[in-house]
Write a protein that holds these residues in place. Structure first.
Motif, mmCIF file in Angstrom:
data_model
loop_
_atom_site.group_PDB
_atom_site.id
_atom_site.type_symbol
_atom_site.label_atom_id
_atom_site.label_comp_id
_atom_site.label_asym_id
_atom_site.label_seq_id
_atom_site.Cartn_x
_atom_site.Cartn_y
_atom_site.Cartn_z
ATOM 1 N N ALA A 36 35.797 8.407 -57.549
ATOM 2 C CA ALA A 36 35.753 8.670 -56.110
ATOM 3 C C ALA A 36 34.349 8.415 -55.572
ATOM 4 C CB ALA A 36 36.172 10.105 -55.820
ATOM 5 N N HIS A 37 33.348 8.869 -56.326
ATOM 6 C CA HIS A 37 31.963 8.624 -55.903
ATOM 7 C C HIS A 37 31.654 7.134 -55.896
ATOM 8 C CE1 HIS A 37 27.644 8.798 -55.505
ATOM 9 N NE2 HIS A 37 27.520 8.093 -56.614
ATOM 10 N N ALA A 38 32.113 6.404 -56.915
ATOM 11 C CA ALA A 38 31.860 4.962 -56.990
ATOM 12 C C ALA A 38 32.434 4.242 -55.780
ATOM 13 C CB ALA A 38 32.448 4.393 -58.278
ATOM 14 N N GLY B 197 27.012 3.011 -49.135
ATOM 15 C CA GLY B 197 25.700 2.783 -49.724
ATOM 16 C C GLY B 197 25.436 3.748 -50.868
ATOM 17 N N ASP B 198 24.574 3.344 -51.776
ATOM 18 C CA ASP B 198 24.323 4.142 -52.970
ATOM 19 C C ASP B 198 23.585 5.440 -52.632
ATOM 20 O OD1 ASP B 198 24.455 4.669 -55.677
ATOM 21 O OD2 ASP B 198 22.503 3.759 -56.080
ATOM 22 N N TYR B 199 23.996 6.506 -53.314
ATOM 23 C CA TYR B 199 23.339 7.800 -53.169
ATOM 24 C C TYR B 199 23.660 8.615 -54.422
ATOM 25 C CZ TYR B 199 27.970 9.638 -51.882
ATOM 26 O OH TYR B 199 29.291 9.987 -51.884
ATOM 27 N N PRO B 200 22.935 9.693 -54.706
ATOM 28 C CA PRO B 200 23.139 10.453 -55.942
ATOM 29 C C PRO B 200 24.573 10.986 -56.086
ATOM 30 C CG PRO B 200 21.078 11.084 -54.913
ATOM 31 C CD PRO B 200 21.785 10.209 -53.921
ATOM 32 N N GLY B 201 25.118 10.836 -57.287
ATOM 33 C CA GLY B 201 26.487 11.249 -57.529
ATOM 34 C C GLY B 201 26.718 12.743 -57.415
ATOM 35 N N TRP B 202 25.692 13.523 -57.683
ATOM 36 C CA TRP B 202 25.899 14.968 -57.655
ATOM 37 C C TRP B 202 26.246 15.473 -56.254
ATOM 38 C CZ3 TRP B 202 22.893 17.869 -54.450
ATOM 39 C CH2 TRP B 202 21.660 17.356 -54.049
ATOM 40 N N ILE B 203 25.876 14.722 -55.224
ATOM 41 C CA ILE B 203 26.219 15.132 -53.856
ATOM 42 C C ILE B 203 27.735 15.072 -53.650
ATOM 43 C CG2 ILE B 203 25.964 14.551 -51.409
ATOM 44 C CD1 ILE B 203 23.181 13.494 -52.036
ATOM 45 N N THR B 204 28.350 13.961 -54.076
ATOM 46 C CA THR B 204 29.810 13.847 -54.020
ATOM 47 C C THR B 204 30.449 14.964 -54.839
ATOM 48 O OG1 THR B 204 29.700 11.442 -53.790
ATOM 49 C CG2 THR B 204 31.794 12.367 -54.534
ATOM 50 N N GLY B 205 29.873 15.224 -56.002
ATOM 51 C CA GLY B 205 30.415 16.265 -56.870
ATOM 52 C C GLY B 205 30.427 17.632 -56.214
ATOM 53 N N VAL B 206 29.357 17.984 -55.542
ATOM 54 C CA VAL B 206 29.266 19.291 -54.878
ATOM 55 C C VAL B 206 30.310 19.411 -53.767
ATOM 56 C CG1 VAL B 206 27.814 20.746 -53.415
ATOM 57 C CG2 VAL B 206 26.853 19.695 -55.465
ATOM 58 N N VAL B 207 30.470 18.342 -52.986
ATOM 59 C CA VAL B 207 31.450 18.359 -51.895
ATOM 60 C C VAL B 207 32.862 18.515 -52.451
ATOM 61 C CG1 VAL B 207 32.462 17.027 -50.015
ATOM 62 C CG2 VAL B 207 29.985 17.010 -50.354
ATOM 63 N N PHE B 208 33.199 17.713 -53.452
ATOM 64 C CA PHE B 208 34.522 17.798 -54.066
ATOM 65 C C PHE B 208 34.750 19.173 -54.686
ATOM 66 C CE2 PHE B 208 35.354 13.378 -53.496
ATOM 67 C CZ PHE B 208 36.690 13.196 -53.758
ATOM 68 N N ALA B 209 33.753 19.679 -55.396
ATOM 69 C CA ALA B 209 33.882 20.973 -56.069
ATOM 70 C C ALA B 209 34.168 22.080 -55.074
ATOM 71 C CB ALA B 209 32.613 21.280 -56.862
ATOM 72 N N THR B 210 33.527 22.041 -53.942
ATOM 73 C CA THR B 210 33.729 23.068 -52.920
ATOM 74 C C THR B 210 35.147 23.034 -52.362
ATOM 75 O OG1 THR B 210 31.384 22.926 -52.286
ATOM 76 C CG2 THR B 210 32.894 23.968 -50.716
ATOM 77 N N ILE B 211 35.617 21.836 -52.013
ATOM 78 C CA ILE B 211 36.965 21.702 -51.439
ATOM 79 C C ILE B 211 38.027 22.071 -52.469
ATOM 80 C CG2 ILE B 211 38.615 20.111 -50.397
ATOM 81 C CD1 ILE B 211 36.222 18.505 -49.338
#
Length: 510
Positions: free
Chosen positions: A211-213, A220-234
């Motif tokens: 999903a992050h990829a 545009g490229d950005y750190p994967g952990w940001i996507t992870g935090v958003v997904f984890a919260t939802i």
């Protein structure tokens, strides 16, 4: 010695200067170093071949169940649809969710990124011919899914508060004891451990990773952990409500994402309708010749069966956990409903993905020989732009006309989200089997699950997909042993149900 080496490597990686590696790089390196032995064990090949023993394990089991139940996947297809429609549903039966909700929950765990990224991996390595073997594996896997989900309902635990817990860990322990076969308790514990690993890996980390990829490829490229935090919260906000909350979400998300993705694929296929015949020609020719792919037709076969098993999970036992929550007093009915999953997941959705990749010309072919051009490593096909995984599927959709990559982003996010919430339930039931029921114990697992969401989004595709495959296939090793022992129980349930259905004892409620 290997564990010591792995731990030493992990410590050394952490000790490196922060400027040498990003946080994503450090997580990726440590993860790869820690799980390599497990992946090698599960995917080792038969001596003198490159055919993974685990693929043979799954294929043989699917063929055995297909023959043992006299091609039940074709004979019961119509009745399965009637059950999903609710024609035979008694609202007073024990359970927490309807046949449709159970199917939607299980489908949300299977119709996911395996259909988008996984198919792209298979076609990118094994060529379009891998699609043929994926379809065959899906059709055979319907009988396996029928067997395991029937057992899941038959041996589930029903609690006074109306909740239920079921799955392979329960039918391994209770079913083996009922038949006087030793070892069921040990196998149940092993399955639970592998299920937790599978939930954290294939059902969580792989989804967040891809999903992050896809999102990064568009915005545009950005750190994967940001996507992870958003997904984890939802994800946490949904799974904290239990199976009923999950079912309410999946019964809405699954049809939406199915229509969105399949509709987009159909549109591309219709636009390129003149290429469909040639695409199917490549699928059938490649299935038996390979058309130049590494390993020839064997390479196509291996990739097809491997990706199909990862996609539809027939034999893994995961879906039996979701189907065990259904409202029914007839275990066999959920076996009928569940056999629809591999058909929808593999025969329909996976084929759509493979056709889109093929007809849009993403795979490079030598015009002089008609064979595929292999990449520099000689292990995969050269693709337009050098894309792999979800990026290959995205490029195929985007090549049709501008804007489709945005449609795919939405589909990928929905696929990943739905898969993650379903697998959180699978992992939770394995967790509570090992550590007992209770709200506090459930919350502990849900928090752990969400932490691994962040890790998955930050790690690289290689180690994540390898670990995902290995953990999920390890579940199948234990589960299929149980299915062989207990398949006579399923046959008794089938004969009893068919007799009562023919005499009118089982009637429609609508």
């Amino acid at each position: 010695m290997h564990k010591t080496t792995t731990m030493a490597a992990a410590v050394a990686l952490l000790a490196q200067p922060a400027m040498a590696q990003t946080l994503d790089d450090q997580i990726n390196s440590i993860f790869a170093a820690s799980t390599g032995w497990f992946v090698s064990l599960i995917f080792s090949s038969f001596p003198g071949t490159n055919f993974p023993w685990i693929v043979g394990w799954l294929v043989v089991a699917a063929l055995v169940f297909t023959i043992y139940f006299a091609f039940i996947q074709f004979r019961a297809f119509g009745h399965a649809i009637a059950l999903v429609k609710g024609d035979y549903s008694d609202p007073n039966d024990a359970g927490e969710v309807s046949h449709f909700q159970a199917l939607a929950t299980a489908l949300s765990g299977t119709v996911g990124l395996g259909n988008i990224a996984g198919v792209a991996v298979a076609v990118g390595i094994g060529g379009p011919g891998a699609t043929f073997w994926m379809i065959l594996a899906g059709l055979l896997g319907m009988a396996t899914k029928f067997t395991e989900c029937t057992l899941g309902v038959k041996y589930r635990n029903e609690y006074p508060n109306g909740k239920v817990s079921g799955g392979p860990m329960y039918y391994l322990k209770k079913g083996f004891a009922e038949r006087g076969v030793p070892g069921g308790g040990f196998l149940a514990v092993m399955f639970s451990i592998f299920c937790i690993l599978g939930a954290l890996g294939g059902g969580n980390m792989f989804q967040a990773n891809q999903a992050h990829a896809q999102i990064a490829g568009v915005v545009g490229d950005y750190p994967g952990w940001i996507t992870g935090v958003v997904f984890a919260t939802i994800v946490f906000l949904v799974i904290v409500g239990g199976i009923k909350s999950i079912a309410r979400v999946t019964e809405k998300v699954v049809p939406l994402m199915g229509v969105l993705y399949v509709g987009a694929a159909l549109l591309i296929i219709l636009i390129n309708f003149d290429q469909v015949g040639a695409a199917f020609g490549m699928i059938f020719a490649g299935a038996f010749t390979g058309l130049g792919v590494a390993g020839g037709f064997v390479g196509a076969l291996i990739q097809g069966f491997r990706r199909a098993a990862f996609s539809n999970e027939a034999g893994v036992g995961s879906a039996a956990i979701a189907h065990s929550a259904v409202r029914t007093n007839e275990p066999i009915t959920e076996g009928f409903v569940s056999l629809l999953e591999p058909f929808i997941d593999t025969v329909v959705v996976c084929t759509m993905t493979a056709l889109v990749i093929t007809i849009t010309g993403q795979l490079m072919i030598d015009p002089a020989t008609g064979l595929f051009i292999l990449d520099e490593a000689g292990t995969g096909i050269m693709t337009m732009g050098g894309n792999t995984g979800v990026a290959l599927t995205s490029a195929a959709f985007a090549s049709a006309f501008d804007g489709f990559q945005y449609v795919l982003v939405v589909a990928v996010v929905l696929f990943a989200f739905s898969t993650m919430i379903s697998w959180s339930y699978y992992g939770l039931k394995a967790w509570t089997y090992l550590f007992g029921e209770g709200q506090t114990k459930e919350i502990v697992f849900k928090v752990i699950f969400c932490i691994f969401t962040v890790i998955g989004a930050a790690a690289g595709l290689g180690p994540v997909i390898d670990f995902s495959d290995a953990a999920i296939f390890a579940m199948a090793v234990v589960n299929i042993i149980g299915l062989y022992v207990l398949m006579p129980v399923v046959k008794r349930e089938l004969r009893s149900y068919q007799k009562r259905l023919s005499t009118g004892e089982i009637r429609k409620f609508v």
